[in-house]
Design a protein around this motif. Structure first.
Motif, PDB file in Angstrom:
ATOM      1  N   ALA A  89       0.815  -1.213   0.000  1.00  0.00           N
ATOM      2  CA  ALA A  89       0.000   0.000   0.000  1.00  0.00           C
ATOM      3  C   ALA A  89       0.847   1.259   0.000  1.00  0.00           C
ATOM      4  O   ALA A  89       0.399   2.321  -0.450  1.00  0.00           O
ATOM      5  N   HIS A  90       2.076   1.174   0.510  1.00  0.00           N
ATOM      6  CA  HIS A  90       2.922   2.359   0.660  1.00  0.00           C
ATOM      7  C   HIS A  90       3.953   2.521  -0.448  1.00  0.00           C
ATOM      8  O   HIS A  90       4.649   3.533  -0.499  1.00  0.00           O
ATOM      9  N   VAL A  91       4.070   1.524  -1.319  1.00  0.00           N
ATOM     10  CA  VAL A  91       5.109   1.548  -2.351  1.00  0.00           C
ATOM     11  C   VAL A  91       4.469   1.812  -3.711  1.00  0.00           C
ATOM     12  O   VAL A  91       3.550   1.089  -4.112  1.00  0.00           O
ATOM     13  N   PRO A  92       4.918   2.825  -4.460  1.00  0.00           N
ATOM     14  CA  PRO A  92       4.358   3.076  -5.791  1.00  0.00           C
ATOM     15  C   PRO A  92       4.461   1.827  -6.663  1.00  0.00           C
ATOM     16  O   PRO A  92       5.456   1.091  -6.596  1.00  0.00           O
ATOM     17  N   PRO A  93       3.442   1.551  -7.479  1.00  0.00           N
ATOM     18  CA  PRO A  93       3.442   0.311  -8.269  1.00  0.00           C
ATOM     19  C   PRO A  93       4.697   0.104  -9.113  1.00  0.00           C
ATOM     20  O   PRO A  93       5.178  -1.027  -9.230  1.00  0.00           O
ATOM     21  N   ALA A  94       5.237   1.158  -9.698  1.00  0.00           N
ATOM     22  CA  ALA A  94       6.444   0.995 -10.515  1.00  0.00           C
ATOM     23  C   ALA A  94       7.604   0.495  -9.670  1.00  0.00           C
ATOM     24  O   ALA A  94       8.365  -0.391 -10.086  1.00  0.00           O
ATOM     25  N   ASP A  95       7.746   1.069  -8.478  1.00  0.00           N
ATOM     26  CA  ASP A  95       8.811   0.621  -7.585  1.00  0.00           C
ATOM     27  C   ASP A  95       8.540  -0.785  -7.075  1.00  0.00           C
ATOM     28  O   ASP A  95       9.458  -1.595  -6.916  1.00  0.00           O
ATOM     29  N   LEU A  96       7.265  -1.070  -6.811  1.00  0.00           N
ATOM     30  CA  LEU A  96       6.888  -2.398  -6.327  1.00  0.00           C
ATOM     31  C   LEU A  96       7.236  -3.455  -7.369  1.00  0.00           C
ATOM     32  O   LEU A  96       7.789  -4.516  -7.037  1.00  0.00           O
ATOM     33  N   ARG A  97       6.957  -3.162  -8.633  1.00  0.00           N
ATOM     34  CA  ARG A  97       7.256  -4.133  -9.681  1.00  0.00           C
ATOM     35  C   ARG A  97       8.767  -4.328  -9.824  1.00  0.00           C
ATOM     36  O   ARG A  97       9.237  -5.461  -9.986  1.00  0.00           O
ATOM     37  N   ALA A  98       9.522  -3.239  -9.768  1.00  0.00           N
ATOM     38  CA  ALA A  98      10.975  -3.360  -9.908  1.00  0.00           C
ATOM     39  C   ALA A  98      11.563  -4.214  -8.787  1.00  0.00           C
ATOM     40  O   ALA A  98      12.414  -5.080  -9.024  1.00  0.00           O
ATOM     41  N   THR A  99      11.090  -3.977  -7.571  1.00  0.00           N
ATOM     42  CA  THR A  99      11.598  -4.742  -6.434  1.00  0.00           C
ATOM     43  C   THR A  99      11.209  -6.211  -6.543  1.00  0.00           C
ATOM     44  O   THR A  99      12.027  -7.111  -6.328  1.00  0.00           O
ATOM     45  N   LEU A 100       9.950  -6.454  -6.897  1.00  0.00           N
ATOM     46  CA  LEU A 100       9.472  -7.827  -6.990  1.00  0.00           C
ATOM     47  C   LEU A 100      10.181  -8.584  -8.113  1.00  0.00           C
ATOM     48  O   LEU A 100      10.581  -9.739  -7.949  1.00  0.00           O
ATOM     49  N   THR A 101      10.364  -7.935  -9.244  1.00  0.00           N
ATOM     50  CA  THR A 101      11.041  -8.570 -10.368  1.00  0.00           C
ATOM     51  C   THR A 101      12.459  -8.984  -9.992  1.00  0.00           C
ATOM     52  O   THR A 101      12.939 -10.062 -10.377  1.00  0.00           O
ATOM     53  N   ALA A 102      13.116  -8.151  -9.201  1.00  0.00           N
ATOM     54  CA  ALA A 102      14.487  -8.451  -8.798  1.00  0.00           C
ATOM     55  C   ALA A 102      14.563  -9.627  -7.835  1.00  0.00           C
ATOM     56  O   ALA A 102      15.587 -10.321  -7.764  1.00  0.00           O
ATOM     57  N   GLU A 103      13.478  -9.871  -7.103  1.00  0.00           N
ATOM     58  CA  GLU A 103      13.504 -10.906  -6.075  1.00  0.00           C
ATOM     59  C   GLU A 103      12.958 -12.252  -6.547  1.00  0.00           C
ATOM     60  O   GLU A 103      13.255 -13.286  -5.947  1.00  0.00           O
ATOM     61  N   LEU A 104      12.164 -12.256  -7.610  1.00  0.00           N
ATOM     62  CA  LEU A 104      11.561 -13.502  -8.073  1.00  0.00           C
ATOM     63  C   LEU A 104      12.534 -14.317  -8.915  1.00  0.00           C
ATOM     64  O   LEU A 104      13.393 -13.764  -9.604  1.00  0.00           O
ATOM     65  N   GLY A 105      12.354 -15.629  -8.884  1.00  0.00           N
ATOM     66  CA  GLY A 105      13.095 -16.510  -9.767  1.00  0.00           C
ATOM     67  C   GLY A 105      12.562 -16.434 -11.184  1.00  0.00           C
ATOM     68  O   GLY A 105      11.537 -15.795 -11.457  1.00  0.00           O
ATOM     69  N   GLY A 106      13.233 -17.102 -12.110  1.00  0.00           N
ATOM     70  CA  GLY A 106      12.882 -16.989 -13.520  1.00  0.00           C
ATOM     71  C   GLY A 106      11.452 -17.372 -13.845  1.00  0.00           C
ATOM     72  O   GLY A 106      10.741 -16.634 -14.543  1.00  0.00           O
ATOM     73  N   ALA A 107      10.989 -18.514 -13.358  1.00  0.00           N
ATOM     74  CA  ALA A 107       9.637 -18.971 -13.678  1.00  0.00           C
ATOM     75  C   ALA A 107       8.588 -18.038 -13.084  1.00  0.00           C
ATOM     76  O   ALA A 107       7.602 -17.692 -13.745  1.00  0.00           O
ATOM     77  N   ALA A 108       8.787 -17.613 -11.850  1.00  0.00           N
ATOM     78  CA  ALA A 108       7.835 -16.712 -11.196  1.00  0.00           C
ATOM     79  C   ALA A 108       7.824 -15.356 -11.893  1.00  0.00           C
ATOM     80  O   ALA A 108       6.771 -14.738 -12.067  1.00  0.00           O
ATOM     81  N   ARG A 109       8.992 -14.891 -12.302  1.00  0.00           N
ATOM     82  CA  ARG A 109       9.075 -13.602 -13.001  1.00  0.00           C
ATOM     83  C   ARG A 109       8.350 -13.665 -14.341  1.00  0.00           C
ATOM     84  O   ARG A 109       7.647 -12.719 -14.724  1.00  0.00           O
ATOM     85  N   ALA A 110       8.513 -14.764 -15.045  1.00  0.00           N
ATOM     86  CA  ALA A 110       7.821 -14.916 -16.326  1.00  0.00           C
ATOM     87  C   ALA A 110       6.309 -14.962 -16.124  1.00  0.00           C
ATOM     88  O   ALA A 110       5.542 -14.376 -16.912  1.00  0.00           O
ATOM     89  N   LEU A 134       4.637 -13.546 -13.666  1.00  0.00           N
ATOM     90  CA  LEU A 134       4.185 -12.204 -13.309  1.00  0.00           C
ATOM     91  C   LEU A 134       4.094 -11.318 -14.543  1.00  0.00           C
ATOM     92  O   LEU A 134       3.099 -10.592 -14.723  1.00  0.00           O
ATOM     93  N   ASP A 135       5.107 -11.347 -15.402  1.00  0.00           N
ATOM     94  CA  ASP A 135       5.078 -10.523 -16.608  1.00  0.00           C
ATOM     95  C   ASP A 135       3.868 -10.858 -17.462  1.00  0.00           C
ATOM     96  O   ASP A 135       3.186  -9.959 -17.976  1.00  0.00           O
ATOM     97  N   GLN A 136       3.578 -12.159 -17.615  1.00  0.00           N
ATOM     98  CA  GLN A 136       2.422 -12.563 -18.410  1.00  0.00           C
ATOM     99  C   GLN A 136       1.117 -12.121 -17.753  1.00  0.00           C
ATOM    100  O   GLN A 136       0.205 -11.626 -18.427  1.00  0.00           O
ATOM    101  N   ALA A 137       1.032 -12.288 -16.437  1.00  0.00           N
ATOM    102  CA  ALA A 137      -0.188 -11.902 -15.721  1.00  0.00           C
ATOM    103  C   ALA A 137      -0.452 -10.405 -15.851  1.00  0.00           C
ATOM    104  O   ALA A 137      -1.599  -9.980 -16.050  1.00  0.00           O
ATOM    105  N   LEU A 138       0.592  -9.604 -15.752  1.00  0.00           N
ATOM    106  CA  LEU A 138       0.418  -8.156 -15.847  1.00  0.00           C
ATOM    107  C   LEU A 138       0.079  -7.738 -17.274  1.00  0.00           C
ATOM    108  O   LEU A 138      -0.738  -6.828 -17.486  1.00  0.00           O
ATOM    109  N   ASP A 139       0.688  -8.389 -18.256  1.00  0.00           N
ATOM    110  CA  ASP A 139       0.354  -8.084 -19.654  1.00  0.00           C
ATOM    111  C   ASP A 139      -1.106  -8.424 -19.949  1.00  0.00           C
ATOM    112  O   ASP A 139      -1.807  -7.657 -20.616  1.00  0.00           O
ATOM    113  N   GLU A 140      -1.563  -9.572 -19.451  1.00  0.00           N
ATOM    114  CA  GLU A 140      -2.961  -9.961 -19.657  1.00  0.00           C
ATOM    115  C   GLU A 140      -3.914  -8.974 -18.989  1.00  0.00           C
ATOM    116  O   GLU A 140      -4.937  -8.590 -19.570  1.00  0.00           O
TER     117      GLU A 140
END
Length: 245
Positions: free
Chosen positions: A31-52, A54-60
Motif C-alpha cells: 500500500a505504501h510503495v508506488p506500483p512501478a517501484d513495487l514491480r521493480a523490487t518484486l522482479t528483482a527478487e523472483l526466480g525466472g519462472a515466477a518472473r515470467a 508475473l510478466d504474463q499476468a500483468l500483460d494480460e
C-alpha cells in the motif's frame, strides 16, 4: 454491486512464513510503495519462472482490464499468485495485477466479496493506488469488523488514513489495541492522533478498564496516548524571534 459482508475468522498470529501477523514496518507494505517501484523490487527478487508468470499476468491484465464474462482472466491470476510467486511475494503480485487491470471500486468490491482472506488483503493494499476518493471505504469498514488481524492491519493503510472519519478512525485504533495489531500499521498515526482529546479520553478509559481487571495495558496504548498531547507552547519569550526577556 455485490456488498461485502464481514467474515469473522480466528485471529491469525503468524503469516504463512511464520512471521508474526502485522509486523511489517510501516511504509514497506504494498500500500505504501508506488506500483512501478513495487514491480521493480518484486522482479528483482523472483526466480525466472515466477518472473515470467508475473510478466504474463500483468500483460494480460493490462490488455483486458475490467470485467470480461463471469470472471476476468486477471481475477484468476489473483488466485494463482501465492502458488506462483510464493507467500512472501503474493501480496505484492496481487496488488500489481489489480493495478494493471485498472480495477475500479466495483471490481475491487467483487474481488473482496468473493475472494479468500489473502485476496481481500491484497484489495485493501491496492486501494490507495486505485481509488482516489472514498468510494471503496465500505471495504475498509468491513475489514475492521473482522477478527482477522492481517485484514485489520491491511485496512489501516494510507487509504483509511485519508478517508475514515474521526469516529471510525479512533475506533480502528482501539481495535488494534484489542486485537494486538501493532499501531505501526496505522498510516499517518502521528498526524491524526495529534491533539485528539477524544481519542485520549477513550484510551484513558480503556487503560482504566484493563487496570481494574488486573490486566496489562498494551505498550502501544501509552505510545498513542503520548501522541494525543497538544504541542506545548513556548514560555519566557518576549518577541517573535524567540529571544528571552
Amino acid at each position: 454491486m455485490t456488498q461485502p459482508h464481514a467474515t469473522h475468522v480466528t485471529p491469525s498470529t503468524q503469516d504463512a512464513g511464520g512471521t508474526p501477523a502485522g509486523r511489517a514496518p510501516q511504509g514497506t507494505t504494498p500500500a505504501h510503495v508506488p506500483p512501478a517501484d513495487l514491480r521493480a523490487t518484486l522482479t528483482a527478487e523472483l526466480g525466472g519462472a515466477a518472473r515470467a508468470w508475473l510478466d504474463q499476468a500483468l500483460d494480460e491484465a493490462a490488455a483486458h482490464p475490467g470485467s470480461h464474462g463471469p470472471i476476468s482472466v486477471w481475477e484468476l491470476r489473483l488466485a494463482e499468485a501465492g502458488r506462483r510467486c510464493g507467500p512472501a511475494h503474493a501480496d505484492a503480485a496481487r496488488v500489481l495485477v489489480l493495478h494493471a487491470a485498472r480495477a475500479d471500486p466495483e471490481a475491487l468490491t467483487r474481488v473482496y466479496s468473493q475472494g479468500t482472506a489473502d485476496e481481500r488483503r491484497a484489495v485493501l493494499h491496492a486501494l490507495p493506488h486505485l481509488v482516489p476518493g472514498p468510494d471503496a471505504l465500505a471495504l475498509v469498514e468491513d475489514a475492521l469488523r473482522t477478527n482477522d488481524t492481517r485484514l485489520v492491519a491491511a485496512a489501516l493503510g494510507p487509504y483509511a488514513a485519508r478517508h475514515l472519519d474521526p469516529h471510525q478512525w479512533r475506533h480502528a485504533v482501539l481495535k488494534c489495541l484489542f486485537t494486538g495489531v501493532p499501531v505501526d500499521h496505522v498510516a499517518d498515526l502521528d498526524r491524526r492522533a495529534h491533539a485528539d482529546a477524544e481519542l485520549a479520553r477513550m484510551l484513558a478509559d480503556y487503560a482504566a478498564e484493563r487496570t481494574a481487571a488486573g490486566r496489562p495495558v498494551p505498550e502501544d496504548l501509552h505510545r498513542v496516548l503520548a501522541l494525543t498531547e497538544p504541542a506545548r507552547s513556548s514560555h519566557g519569550t518576549a518577541d517573535p524571534h524567540g529571544k528571552e526577556s
